[in-house]
Design a protein around this motif. Structure first.
Motif, PDB file in Angstrom:
ATOM      1  N   GLN A  72      21.041  26.236  -1.861  1.00  4.68           N
ATOM      2  CA  GLN A  72      21.086  27.438  -1.033  1.00  4.68           C
ATOM      3  C   GLN A  72      21.132  27.094   0.460  1.00  4.68           C
ATOM      4  OE1 GLN A  72      17.995  30.659  -1.447  1.00  4.68           O
ATOM      5  NE2 GLN A  72      19.890  32.015  -1.825  1.00  4.68           N
ATOM      6  N   THR A  73      20.012  26.273   0.831  1.00  5.94           N
ATOM      7  CA  THR A  73      19.715  25.889   2.287  1.00  5.94           C
ATOM      8  C   THR A  73      20.890  25.230   3.106  1.00  5.94           C
ATOM      9  OG1 THR A  73      17.389  25.907   1.827  1.00  5.94           O
ATOM     10  CG2 THR A  73      18.183  24.815   4.008  1.00  5.94           C
ATOM     11  N   LEU A 125      17.349  31.967  12.053  1.00  2.00           N
ATOM     12  CA  LEU A 125      17.221  33.025  11.164  1.00  2.00           C
ATOM     13  C   LEU A 125      17.026  31.906   9.901  1.00  2.00           C
ATOM     14  CD1 LEU A 125      16.808  36.058   9.777  1.00  2.00           C
ATOM     15  CD2 LEU A 125      19.237  35.704   9.524  1.00  2.00           C
ATOM     16  N   THR A 126      17.858  31.088   9.859  1.00  3.41           N
ATOM     17  CA  THR A 126      17.757  30.336   8.430  1.00  3.41           C
ATOM     18  C   THR A 126      16.684  29.111   8.680  1.00  3.41           C
ATOM     19  OG1 THR A 126      20.164  30.496   8.244  1.00  3.41           O
ATOM     20  CG2 THR A 126      19.311  28.618   7.358  1.00  3.41           C
ATOM     21  N   LEU A 127      16.545  28.620   9.839  1.00  2.00           N
ATOM     22  CA  LEU A 127      15.363  27.512   9.976  1.00  2.00           C
ATOM     23  C   LEU A 127      13.981  28.197  10.250  1.00  2.00           C
ATOM     24  CD1 LEU A 127      17.482  25.103  12.267  1.00  2.00           C
ATOM     25  CD2 LEU A 127      17.234  24.765   9.850  1.00  2.00           C
ATOM     26  N   PRO A 130      13.403  33.905   7.179  1.00  2.00           N
ATOM     27  CA  PRO A 130      13.538  33.997   5.776  1.00  2.00           C
ATOM     28  C   PRO A 130      15.074  33.487   5.202  1.00  2.00           C
ATOM     29  CG  PRO A 130      13.879  36.093   6.507  1.00  2.00           C
ATOM     30  CD  PRO A 130      13.333  35.297   7.664  1.00  2.00           C
ATOM     31  N   GLY A 131      16.009  33.278   6.220  1.00  2.00           N
ATOM     32  CA  GLY A 131      17.289  32.804   5.710  1.00  2.00           C
ATOM     33  C   GLY A 131      18.632  33.861   5.561  1.00  2.00           C
ATOM     34  N   LYS A 137      19.641  39.970   1.029  1.00  2.00           N
ATOM     35  CA  LYS A 137      18.847  40.776  -0.414  1.00  2.00           C
ATOM     36  C   LYS A 137      18.022  41.653   0.004  1.00  2.00           C
ATOM     37  CE  LYS A 137      19.729  36.859  -3.276  1.00  2.00           C
ATOM     38  NZ  LYS A 137      18.968  35.835  -4.377  1.00  2.00           N
ATOM     39  N   GLN A 138      17.395  41.555   1.076  1.00  2.24           N
ATOM     40  CA  GLN A 138      16.376  42.798   1.466  1.00  2.24           C
ATOM     41  C   GLN A 138      17.075  44.022   1.715  1.00  2.24           C
ATOM     42  OE1 GLN A 138      14.350  41.446   5.100  1.00  2.24           O
ATOM     43  NE2 GLN A 138      13.005  40.217   4.039  1.00  2.24           N
ATOM     44  N   LEU A 139      18.353  44.223   1.884  1.00  3.80           N
ATOM     45  CA  LEU A 139      18.976  45.365   2.051  1.00  3.80           C
ATOM     46  C   LEU A 139      18.952  46.159   0.737  1.00  3.80           C
ATOM     47  CD1 LEU A 139      22.148  44.249   4.105  1.00  3.80           C
ATOM     48  CD2 LEU A 139      20.307  45.354   4.829  1.00  3.80           C
TER      49      LEU A 139
END
Length: 169
Positions: A72-73, A125-127, A130-131, A137-139
């Motif tokens: 994913q990262t 945001l990614t580094l 949370p990414g 997904k929090q939505l």
């Protein structure tokens, strides 16, 4: 024979014998293999990369949603670059079509600045955060933080106390 037909035929012959008008050919914007950050919609490579990004983003985003964290990262890091680049090229097409020529250059510089800010924001945001995937997904997530749970409990408790005082009156 229809009267006057003899006078029409010679004129038709004259029209057919006249020199053909030169064909108007509309040349593409550019076929040079250059990539321009300011005029991102101009050039063969910019257009080619834009179309490849369409398919790449279409495939990569659903994959990254279900991929394990190890995969994913790196995909998220690629998306941090490709999402703003795709938006930048797309908006340059819009600028070419709908913005008056007198201010197109300024609009293109503004779009470049917005694309740079978006790129750095997604990278941060990614580094550091949370990414992209976790944020997305929090939505749809119903889980809350402990602090939010505490606030919900206190609000619910206040409502229960308020209702019970109203019923006792």
């Amino acid at each position: 024979m229809i009267r006057g037909l003899k006078s029409v035929r010679p004129m038709m012959m004259m029209i057919k014998r006249s020199k053909p008008s030169p064909k108007i050919q509309i040349a593409p914007k550019s076929t040079s293999p250059k990539v321009d950050l300011i005029e991102a919609d101009v050039g063969y490579l910019g257009t080619k990369y834009f179309h490849y990004m369409n398919f790449g983003l279409l495939a990569a985003f659903p994959i990254v949603l279900v991929a394990p964290k190890v995969i994913q990262t790196p995909i998220e890091l690629a998306l941090c670059l490709f999402f703003p680049a795709h938006a930048h090229i797309s908006m340059n097409y819009v600028i070419s079509d709908y913005v008056p020529r007198s201010i197109q250059r300024y609009a293109r510089y503004g779009m470049l600045a917005a694309s740079a800010v978006a790129t750095f924001g997604l990278l941060r945001l990614t580094l550091e955060g949370p990414g992209i995937v976790a944020t997305f997904k929090q939505l749809w997530s119903t889980t809350t933080t402990p602090k939010e749970k505490e606030q919900l409990k206190s609000t619910e408790l206040k409502e229960v106390v308020k209702k019970s005082t109203e019923e006792s009156k």
